[in-house]
Scaffold this motif. Structure first.
Motif, PDB file in Angstrom:
ATOM      1  N   TYR A   1      12.245  -8.163   7.550  1.00 26.35           N
ATOM      2  CA  TYR A   1      10.732  -8.938   7.648  1.00 26.35           C
ATOM      3  C   TYR A   1      10.638  -8.484   6.264  1.00 26.35           C
ATOM      4  O   TYR A   1       9.248  -8.742   6.127  1.00 26.35           O
ATOM      5  CB  TYR A   1       9.982  -8.032   9.144  1.00 26.35           C
ATOM      6  CG  TYR A   1      10.303  -7.783  10.028  1.00 26.35           C
ATOM      7  CD1 TYR A   1      10.144  -9.002  10.793  1.00 26.35           C
ATOM      8  CD2 TYR A   1      11.760  -7.360  10.449  1.00 26.35           C
ATOM      9  CE1 TYR A   1      10.376  -9.629  12.203  1.00 26.35           C
ATOM     10  CE2 TYR A   1      11.828  -7.364  12.039  1.00 26.35           C
ATOM     11  CZ  TYR A   1      11.758  -8.584  13.018  1.00 26.35           C
ATOM     12  OH  TYR A   1      11.749  -8.733  13.918  1.00 26.35           O
TER      13      TYR A   1
ATOM     14  N   ARG B   1       4.634 -29.198   2.982  1.00 28.01           N
ATOM     15  CA  ARG B   1       5.065 -27.809   2.809  1.00 28.01           C
ATOM     16  C   ARG B   1       4.214 -27.619   1.319  1.00 28.01           C
ATOM     17  O   ARG B   1       3.836 -26.431   0.885  1.00 28.01           O
ATOM     18  CB  ARG B   1       6.467 -27.668   2.981  1.00 28.01           C
ATOM     19  CG  ARG B   1       6.585 -27.431   4.247  1.00 28.01           C
ATOM     20  CD  ARG B   1       8.070 -26.458   4.471  1.00 28.01           C
ATOM     21  NE  ARG B   1       8.512 -26.630   5.603  1.00 28.01           N
ATOM     22  CZ  ARG B   1       8.110 -26.019   6.687  1.00 28.01           C
ATOM     23  NH1 ARG B   1       6.929 -25.057   6.270  1.00 28.01           N
ATOM     24  NH2 ARG B   1       8.017 -25.540   7.908  1.00 28.01           N
TER      25      ARG B   1
ATOM     26  N   ALA C   1      -0.632 -23.114  13.951  1.00 27.87           N
ATOM     27  CA  ALA C   1      -0.251 -22.469  14.200  1.00 27.87           C
ATOM     28  C   ALA C   1       1.384 -23.487  14.642  1.00 27.87           C
ATOM     29  O   ALA C   1       2.157 -23.310  14.544  1.00 27.87           O
ATOM     30  CB  ALA C   1      -0.336 -21.293  14.871  1.00 27.87           C
TER      31      ALA C   1
ATOM     32  N   ASP D   1       7.910  -6.418  13.575  1.00 31.63           N
ATOM     33  CA  ASP D   1       7.952  -8.368  14.409  1.00 31.63           C
ATOM     34  C   ASP D   1       6.209  -8.378  14.734  1.00 31.63           C
ATOM     35  O   ASP D   1       6.216  -9.758  14.174  1.00 31.63           O
ATOM     36  CB  ASP D   1       8.625  -8.336  15.589  1.00 31.63           C
ATOM     37  CG  ASP D   1       9.080  -9.515  15.832  1.00 31.63           C
ATOM     38  OD1 ASP D   1       9.575 -10.305  14.859  1.00 31.63           O
ATOM     39  OD2 ASP D   1       8.335 -10.046  17.081  1.00 31.63           O
TER      40      ASP D   1
ATOM     41  N   GLY E   1       6.840 -11.282  12.360  1.00 31.76           N
ATOM     42  CA  GLY E   1       7.610 -11.902  12.594  1.00 31.76           C
ATOM     43  C   GLY E   1       7.281 -13.130  13.260  1.00 31.76           C
ATOM     44  O   GLY E   1       5.717 -13.819  13.172  1.00 31.76           O
ATOM     45  N   ARG E   2       7.620 -14.456  13.314  1.00 29.95           N
ATOM     46  CA  ARG E   2       6.923 -15.998  12.983  1.00 29.95           C
ATOM     47  C   ARG E   2       6.870 -15.819  14.663  1.00 29.95           C
ATOM     48  O   ARG E   2       7.127 -15.204  15.496  1.00 29.95           O
ATOM     49  CB  ARG E   2       8.674 -16.454  13.333  1.00 29.95           C
ATOM     50  CG  ARG E   2       8.388 -17.655  12.005  1.00 29.95           C
ATOM     51  CD  ARG E   2       9.910 -18.230  11.734  1.00 29.95           C
ATOM     52  NE  ARG E   2      10.559 -17.953  10.407  1.00 29.95           N
ATOM     53  CZ  ARG E   2      10.333 -18.107   9.124  1.00 29.95           C
ATOM     54  NH1 ARG E   2       8.555 -18.683   8.968  1.00 29.95           N
ATOM     55  NH2 ARG E   2      10.169 -18.502   8.047  1.00 29.95           N
ATOM     56  N   PRO E   3       5.756 -16.169  15.158  1.00 33.22           N
ATOM     57  CA  PRO E   3       5.724 -16.137  16.597  1.00 33.22           C
ATOM     58  C   PRO E   3       6.727 -16.787  17.466  1.00 33.22           C
ATOM     59  O   PRO E   3       7.108 -18.369  17.431  1.00 33.22           O
ATOM     60  CB  PRO E   3       3.966 -17.441  16.594  1.00 33.22           C
ATOM     61  CG  PRO E   3       3.650 -17.785  14.928  1.00 33.22           C
ATOM     62  CD  PRO E   3       4.986 -17.167  14.481  1.00 33.22           C
ATOM     63  N   THR E   4       6.592 -16.673  18.516  1.00 35.38           N
ATOM     64  CA  THR E   4       7.398 -16.999  19.378  1.00 35.38           C
ATOM     65  C   THR E   4       7.042 -18.793  20.051  1.00 35.38           C
ATOM     66  O   THR E   4       5.807 -18.501  20.620  1.00 35.38           O
ATOM     67  CB  THR E   4       7.992 -16.018  20.430  1.00 35.38           C
ATOM     68  OG1 THR E   4       7.139 -15.268  21.099  1.00 35.38           O
ATOM     69  CG2 THR E   4       8.469 -15.315  19.847  1.00 35.38           C
TER      70      THR E   4
ATOM     71  N   ASP F   1       1.473 -13.444   1.240  1.00 38.68           N
ATOM     72  CA  ASP F   1       2.213 -12.644   1.821  1.00 38.68           C
ATOM     73  C   ASP F   1       2.289 -11.092   2.265  1.00 38.68           C
ATOM     74  O   ASP F   1       2.747 -10.529   0.830  1.00 38.68           O
ATOM     75  CB  ASP F   1       4.063 -13.044   0.883  1.00 38.68           C
ATOM     76  CG  ASP F   1       5.168 -12.386   1.628  1.00 38.68           C
ATOM     77  OD1 ASP F   1       5.044 -11.576   2.558  1.00 38.68           O
ATOM     78  OD2 ASP F   1       5.718 -12.542   1.064  1.00 38.68           O
TER      79      ASP F   1
ATOM     80  N   THR G   1       3.323 -29.387  12.732  1.00 37.54           N
ATOM     81  CA  THR G   1       4.684 -28.871  11.944  1.00 37.54           C
ATOM     82  C   THR G   1       4.723 -29.750  10.956  1.00 37.54           C
ATOM     83  O   THR G   1       4.776 -31.422  10.622  1.00 37.54           O
ATOM     84  CB  THR G   1       5.807 -29.392  13.296  1.00 37.54           C
ATOM     85  OG1 THR G   1       5.282 -29.172  14.556  1.00 37.54           O
ATOM     86  CG2 THR G   1       7.242 -29.472  12.482  1.00 37.54           C
TER      87      THR G   1
END
Ligand code: 9D3
Length: 433
Positions: free
Chosen positions: A285, A236, A227, A426, A430-433, A244, A230
């Protein structure tokens, strides 16, 4: 680099430091390790280092005086107390500790040490992980081993210390050496061969394969690390696209069966804002559909009308795209039937409520649990949002999962359905913050 271990069990610590990289570094004088025994700082006949805890409770506690005297004797260098209640040790902290010339490693035994020892004579408390040991000695050894690797001259010329930015991001790829073919001892039929790519001589292909292996095993074994990772553009392409769930999730805004403040079953009236704000959240979303559920024909027409107005008025506009997700249905059962026909399997129906004890017959799931489950099950997800005072639970037996209520620290959780819907989406997608 110098280490002083304060321990009542020097015989446990010393033999561990005679072999391997650390043993050789000690012999070469690159590092120095000494032990100090608090028992040598007692004055009674029994050389007592422990006592019963004030306030009662199990076990014994290390007495302050012998321990303080032993630590004082060790020097005023950086003093670490190894403790199950310490801050978890990381490679980053190891690297910082390696910059210091001398570490004093204080080991507790029994239930721990008198808290005043920590206040008086300890600079930091470190834990080596979430499991229970019988004392701090193994923790001290862990620190000595890991820190020593950063001391110049401890590792050979050819071996470099792992770069933290690297080691923290991905697990290692699998390694192989001779023989090329290894007969399995578990399975007489099987010969374990080294992956052909490693003997291909194609160095670029080998590097790519290793990277792919590292990413794949990190995904399986350490999702927490992945997570934070990068990926590069090339990574990728290598990474399996995550399943999904959002694109087979539907949201239903239920106007019937709902309850009023007294628990009576009612049908609520549609509101313009609900139709279109939740459509926008559904779009943001990546949901497959947003269903406005009401048995009142004119209300369904109104929902369709609101959606079509925006779509005609602003075709091509973002809002228009969102309103294409809007569908009207007369009941939850109709939505379920439609989704079953479209997806080829019945949806997993998820109830929501502001109450913690809602849908007692359904399995309670946190948002991450629900998504993890949905990744394994190809069925669509249908999330029901109630209006009025909430869904009439007993009239929706199709609900097999229920999400925990949304609560802030205030303990007041009367959110609008639009806000609750957005927070739920979210949490799920939602993407993790
Ligand atoms: C009753 C509660 N227990 C705390 C979790 C008591 C207790 C367990 C283990 C008290 C002391 C110990 C001894 N452990 C260590 O000294 C220790 C330790 C560990 O147990 N786990 C991870 N890191 C460390 S560093 C020192």
């Amino acid at each position: 680099m110098k280490f002083t271990v304060v321990t009542i069990l020097p015989e446990l610590v010393e033999p561990a430091l005679t072999a391997g990289v650390v043993g050789r570094a000690r012999e070469a004088g690159t590092i120095a390790v000494t032990t100090i025994n608090p028992r040598d700082f007692t004055s009674d006949r029994h050389r007592t280092v422990d006592d019963t805890p004030y306030g009662g409770g199990p076990g014994m506690v290390m007495k302050p005086e012998p321990l303080l005297a032993a630590i004082a004797h060790a020097s005023t260098a950086h003093r670490i107390y190894l403790s199950p209640a310490g801050k978890p040790l990381t490679q980053a902290r190891i690297r910082e500790l390696a910059q210091l010339p001398h570490l004093v490693l204080v080991c507790g035994r029994y239930e721990g040490v008198d808290e005043r020892v920590i206040e008086e004579a300890i600079d930091e408390e470190i834990s080596i992980g979430d499991y229970v040991l019988s004392g701090g000695e193994l923790g001290a050894l862990v620190i000595i081993d890991a820190v020593s690797r950063y001391v110049p001259g401890v590792l050979g010329e050819s071996t470099s210390v792992d770069d933290e930015s690297h080691s923290a991001s991905l697990l290692e790829y699998p390694q192989y050496t001779r023989p090329l073919k290894l007969p399995s001892t578990r399975d007489g039929e099987l010969v374990r061969e080294v992956p052909a790519i490693l003997t291909s001589g194609n160095h670029a292909a080998i590097a790519a394969w290793r990277r792919e292996q590292a990413i794949a095993r990190t995904a399986v074994r350490r999702p927490d690390l992945l997570a934070r990772f990068t990926p590069t553009v090339a990574d990728r392409k290598r990474m399996a696209r995550p399943v999904d769930v959002g694109s087979r999730t539907h949201l239903a805004l239920v106007h019937h069966p709902c309850v009023d403040r007294t628990g009576k079953v009612i049908t609520t009236a549609l509101t313009n804002f609900d139709v279109h704000d939740l459509a926008r959240s559904s779009m943001a979303y990546g949901l497959a559909g947003y269903h406005v559920v009401t048995p009142v024909t004119s209300q369904r027409d109104k929902a369709a009308h609101i959606a079509s107005l925006w779509m005609e008025d602003a075709s091509g506009e973002h809002r228009a795209q969102a309103l294409r997700l809007v569908r009207a249905a007369d009941s939850v059962e109709t939505v379920i039937a439609n989704l079953t026909a479209e997806h080829g399997s019945a949806p997993v129906v998820v109830g929501t409520s502001a109450r913690a004890d809602a849908f007692s017959g359904a399995i309670r799931r946190t948002a991450p649990e629900l998504v993890a489950e949905a990744r394994e099950n190809p069925a669509p997800l249908l999330i029901l949002l109630g209006t009025g005072w909430g869904l009439a639970e007993h009239l929706i037996p199709s609900v097999t999962r229920v999400l925990a209520p949304i609560e802030g620290a205030a303990g007041w959780n009367h959110l609008s359905v639009r806000s609750a819907g957005a927070v739920i989406l979210d949490r799920l997608f939602g993407r993790p913050t």
